[in-house]
Design an enzyme around this catalytic site. Structure first.
Site, PDB file in Angstrom:
ATOM      1  N   ARG A 111       0.841  -1.189   0.000  1.00  0.00           N
ATOM      2  CA  ARG A 111       0.000   0.000   0.000  1.00  0.00           C
ATOM      3  C   ARG A 111       0.881   1.245   0.000  1.00  0.00           C
ATOM      4  NH1 ARG A 111      -3.172  -2.895  -1.657  1.00  0.00           N
ATOM      5  NH2 ARG A 111      -5.285  -3.387  -0.935  1.00  0.00           N
TER       6      ARG A 111
ATOM      7  N   ASP B 200       4.840  -0.162  -6.797  1.00  0.00           N
ATOM      8  CA  ASP B 200       3.606  -0.561  -7.483  1.00  0.00           C
ATOM      9  C   ASP B 200       2.377   0.014  -6.793  1.00  0.00           C
ATOM     10  OD1 ASP B 200       2.217  -2.097  -9.548  1.00  0.00           O
ATOM     11  OD2 ASP B 200       1.551  -3.407  -7.911  1.00  0.00           O
TER      12      ASP B 200
ATOM     13  N   GLU C 287      -4.072   7.224  -5.654  1.00  0.00           N
ATOM     14  CA  GLU C 287      -4.236   6.433  -6.880  1.00  0.00           C
ATOM     15  C   GLU C 287      -5.583   6.747  -7.527  1.00  0.00           C
ATOM     16  OE1 GLU C 287      -3.663   2.310  -5.934  1.00  0.00           O
ATOM     17  OE2 GLU C 287      -1.558   2.584  -5.395  1.00  0.00           O
TER      18      GLU C 287
ATOM     19  N   HIS D 168       0.038  -0.115  -9.846  1.00  0.00           N
ATOM     20  CA  HIS D 168      -0.657  -1.011  -8.909  1.00  0.00           C
ATOM     21  C   HIS D 168      -1.270  -2.201  -9.644  1.00  0.00           C
ATOM     22  CE1 HIS D 168      -2.541  -0.971  -4.630  1.00  0.00           C
ATOM     23  NE2 HIS D 168      -2.188  -2.186  -5.007  1.00  0.00           N
TER      24      HIS D 168
END
Length: 308
Positions: free
Chosen positions: A231, A255, A260, A279
């Site tokens: 996260r 990632d 986001e 992600h």
């Protein structure tokens, strides 16, 4: 009598999952559902279950669905679900634990190797016509220490990969039990102090938010590699960027991000030694099926218990 409603915070679900959920009216909220969208859908359909792919589910959404009994995550991370609010309302929260473990662990390995071997930089140089064999040296991971924060299904699978490459694996997870012999359990201070590379595989909690920051990075070996497929909130992004720029951190493979989709422009954009992916660690065709089926089975399991 109509079938009970189930809302999916996404635009689709694997056919294998839909086959398990034939007794439900499936309502798709789309890929970017807002809280207002979800409240409206819940008021209209009064779902007994929600499968969470995108967006958050909080108290307002729960209160708009009096028949709601289970919120099932399409994946392993439940930080976008207000678990305290769910508990107060008698709503069970489930995760499809391990459903995307192989996919995310492979992404972590890809980012680790890309950082250690300067894959992106050398590719760019090659395409520009350069041949850096006489001047470039990569990092050999064999014999190095990898520190893992989080030793659940993903962390342990990644640990096996690192062990197979001849790395020493140390890990921190206060909840992990019966760890295999190739993982040495240590405290967080040891992770920061002894690791040549650090990879995050833990859920985001109020206690560990921003755990990778200027203070913890300063405790690390100079030239450490940082990988995050968990996260974004685990990392203070400004502090990590500064550490990469100072070369305290050799490279970072990321990632997941604090916001986001990543906003543009972002300080990470065009920053040397920072490798980015959107992600997608758990986004493979196999994981898509596994997560959908896992989420569907969790719904059926909770509802069966409720009627038993």
């Amino acid at each position: 009598m109509s079938n009970p409603a189930l809302i999916v915070t996404g635009a689709d679900l694997a056919q294998q999952a839909l086959d398990l959920l034939k007794g439900f009216e499936i309502v798709y909220a789309g890929k970017t559902p807002t809280e207002a969208d979800m409240v409206a859908l819940c008021q209209k359909h009064d779902p007994v279950a929600i499968i969470v792919r995108y967006g958050a589910v909080g108290a307002k959404v729960m209160d708009a669905a009096p028949s709601l009994r289970v919120i099932s995550k399409h994946g392993s991370g439940t930080d976008t679900i207000d678990k305290a609010a769910a508990q107060v309302r008698g709503i069970e929260v489930r995760a499809a634990v391990g459903a995307n473990a192989a996919a995310v662990a492979e992404q972590a390995l890809a980012l680790l190797l890309a950082c250690a071997k300067s894959v992106v930089h050398l590719n760019t140089r090659m395409h520009a016509g350069h041949w850096d064999k006489a001047t470039h040296k990569s990092i050999e991971l064999h014999g190095r220490t990898i520190g893992l924060v989080g030793l659940g299904a993903i962390g342990q699978r990644f640990a096996r990969m690192c062990d197979a490459m001849g790395m020493k694996v140390i890990g921190f997870d206060p909840f992990a039990k019966n760890l295999p012999d190739h993982i040495q359990s240590v405290d967080l201070e040891t992770i920061w102090r002894e690791s040549d590379a650090i990879s995050l595989h833990c859920p985001l909690t109020p206690e560990n938010r921003g755990m990778v920051n200027a203070q913890t990075l300063a405790q690390c070996k100079k030239g450490v590699i940082v990988v995050n497929t968990a996260r974004g909130g685990l990392v203070n992004e400004a502090d990590l960027l500064a550490a990469v720029q100072s070369r305290q951190v050799f490279a970072a493979g990321l990632d997941s991000f604090a916001v986001e989709p990543m906003t543009a422009p972002h300080p990470f954009h065009n920053a040397p030694h920072i490798i980015l992916s959107p992600h997608i660690g758990g986004v493979t065709s196999d994981a898509y099926i596994n997560m959908g089926v896992g989420a569907a089975r969790n719904v059926l399991d909770v509802l069966a218990q409720a009627t038993a």
